[in-house]
Design a protein around this motif. Sequence first.
Motif, PDB file in Angstrom:
ATOM      1  N   GLU A 177       2.147   2.395   9.346  1.00 21.60           N
ATOM      2  CA  GLU A 177       1.755   2.019   7.972  1.00 21.60           C
ATOM      3  C   GLU A 177       1.698   3.211   7.052  1.00 21.60           C
ATOM      4  OE1 GLU A 177      -1.661  -0.495   7.857  1.00 21.60           O
ATOM      5  OE2 GLU A 177      -0.462  -2.205   8.502  1.00 21.60           O
ATOM      6  N   GLY A 178       2.416   4.261   7.379  1.00 20.35           N
ATOM      7  CA  GLY A 178       2.424   5.400   6.462  1.00 20.35           C
ATOM      8  C   GLY A 178       2.622   6.695   7.225  1.00 20.35           C
ATOM      9  N   SER A 179       2.580   7.761   6.461  1.00 21.66           N
ATOM     10  CA  SER A 179       2.712   9.076   7.107  1.00 21.66           C
ATOM     11  C   SER A 179       1.726  10.013   6.451  1.00 21.66           C
ATOM     12  CB  SER A 179       4.127   9.603   6.889  1.00 21.66           C
ATOM     13  OG  SER A 179       4.302   9.844   5.497  1.00 21.66           O
TER      14      SER A 179
ATOM     15  N   GLN B 140      -1.390   1.748  12.761  1.00 24.09           N
ATOM     16  CA  GLN B 140      -2.486   0.769  12.690  1.00 24.09           C
ATOM     17  C   GLN B 140      -2.427  -0.092  13.955  1.00 24.09           C
ATOM     18  OE1 GLN B 140      -5.105  -0.176  10.588  1.00 24.09           O
ATOM     19  NE2 GLN B 140      -5.436  -1.516  12.352  1.00 24.09           N
TER      20      GLN B 140
ATOM     21  N   ILE C 189       1.009   7.320  10.466  1.00 23.49           N
ATOM     22  CA  ILE C 189      -0.237   6.542  10.523  1.00 23.49           C
ATOM     23  C   ILE C 189       0.073   5.263  11.286  1.00 23.49           C
ATOM     24  CG2 ILE C 189      -1.950   5.326   9.151  1.00 23.49           C
ATOM     25  CD1 ILE C 189      -1.373   7.304   6.915  1.00 23.49           C
TER      26      ILE C 189
ATOM     27  N   PRO D  28      -6.952   2.810  11.322  1.00 19.20           N
ATOM     28  CA  PRO D  28      -5.650   3.468  11.487  1.00 19.20           C
ATOM     29  C   PRO D  28      -5.815   4.802  12.220  1.00 19.20           C
ATOM     30  CG  PRO D  28      -6.012   2.827   9.206  1.00 19.20           C
ATOM     31  CD  PRO D  28      -7.290   2.615   9.912  1.00 19.20           C
ATOM     32  N   ARG D  29      -4.840   5.124  13.037  1.00 14.75           N
ATOM     33  CA  ARG D  29      -4.862   6.386  13.772  1.00 14.75           C
ATOM     34  C   ARG D  29      -3.587   7.151  13.439  1.00 14.75           C
ATOM     35  NH1 ARG D  29      -8.130   6.066  18.400  1.00 14.75           N
ATOM     36  NH2 ARG D  29      -6.836   7.637  19.389  1.00 14.75           N
ATOM     37  N   ALA D  30      -3.536   8.418  13.841  1.00 13.61           N
ATOM     38  CA  ALA D  30      -2.320   9.200  13.606  1.00 13.61           C
ATOM     39  C   ALA D  30      -1.728   9.566  14.955  1.00 13.61           C
ATOM     40  CB  ALA D  30      -2.665  10.462  12.825  1.00 13.61           C
ATOM     41  N   ALA D  31      -0.414   9.733  14.972  1.00 19.14           N
ATOM     42  CA  ALA D  31       0.249  10.096  16.225  1.00 19.14           C
ATOM     43  C   ALA D  31       1.492  10.909  15.882  1.00 19.14           C
ATOM     44  CB  ALA D  31       0.654   8.847  17.004  1.00 19.14           C
TER      45      ALA D  31
ATOM     46  N   LEU E 131       4.027  13.228  11.600  1.00 26.51           N
ATOM     47  CA  LEU E 131       2.716  12.618  11.861  1.00 26.51           C
ATOM     48  C   LEU E 131       2.689  11.280  11.134  1.00 26.51           C
ATOM     49  CD1 LEU E 131       0.531  15.809  11.313  1.00 26.51           C
ATOM     50  CD2 LEU E 131       1.224  14.797  13.477  1.00 26.51           C
TER      51      LEU E 131
END
Lengths: 87, 99
Positions: free
Chosen positions: A7-9, A28, A26, A40-43, A24
């Motif tokens: 859902e984003g960066s 969800q 985002i 939401p988390r980042a990976a 990186l």
Amino acid sequence: MLLARIEGSLTSTRKHPSYLGWRLLICQPVDGAGVPNGAPRAAIDPCGAALHQTVIVSSDGAAARLAVKDPLSPVRDMIVAIMDETR
Amino acid sequence: MRFGTVIGRVILSRSVPALEGGRWLIVSPATREGFPSLAVRPPVLGAEPSVVAYDQLGGGVGDVVAIEEGREAAMPFQKPTPIDAINVALVDAIHYSPL
């Protein structure tokens, strides 16, 4: 592993050096039907996932450390697969 | 990595030797509802309990940070260190477009 939707960066210049050069995204966390649950988390993303694609995020640090080639890196969440469909 | 807003700092008076000299931030984790207003000032406290994270990057109050938790948080240290949350990125910009 976690099923999640992109859902984003995010951009960050001041970060742990082992993240340099990595995308990186985002992620969800979603359930099978695509309903979001949780924050939401980042990976880090070696697969090149696009926006709103469903991916599988692995929280195995050992594999992520091998990917970033830094045995002392705190990296943990990594996108390991892009999902086509569920049955 | 989890997102959060730094809402304070912690000064340790007594701690185990491994934690001496560290810099600690109190981070309030972002929730899905509070995510778009992450960079708003003053920071909106999420419902989740705050986390104390080790910081090496110089995060200040009000910064949006990414926190790595679990065993991996103690990886950057040569000697075994009893921490489970570390600040790994000061977030500059978030491009967020939920479905």
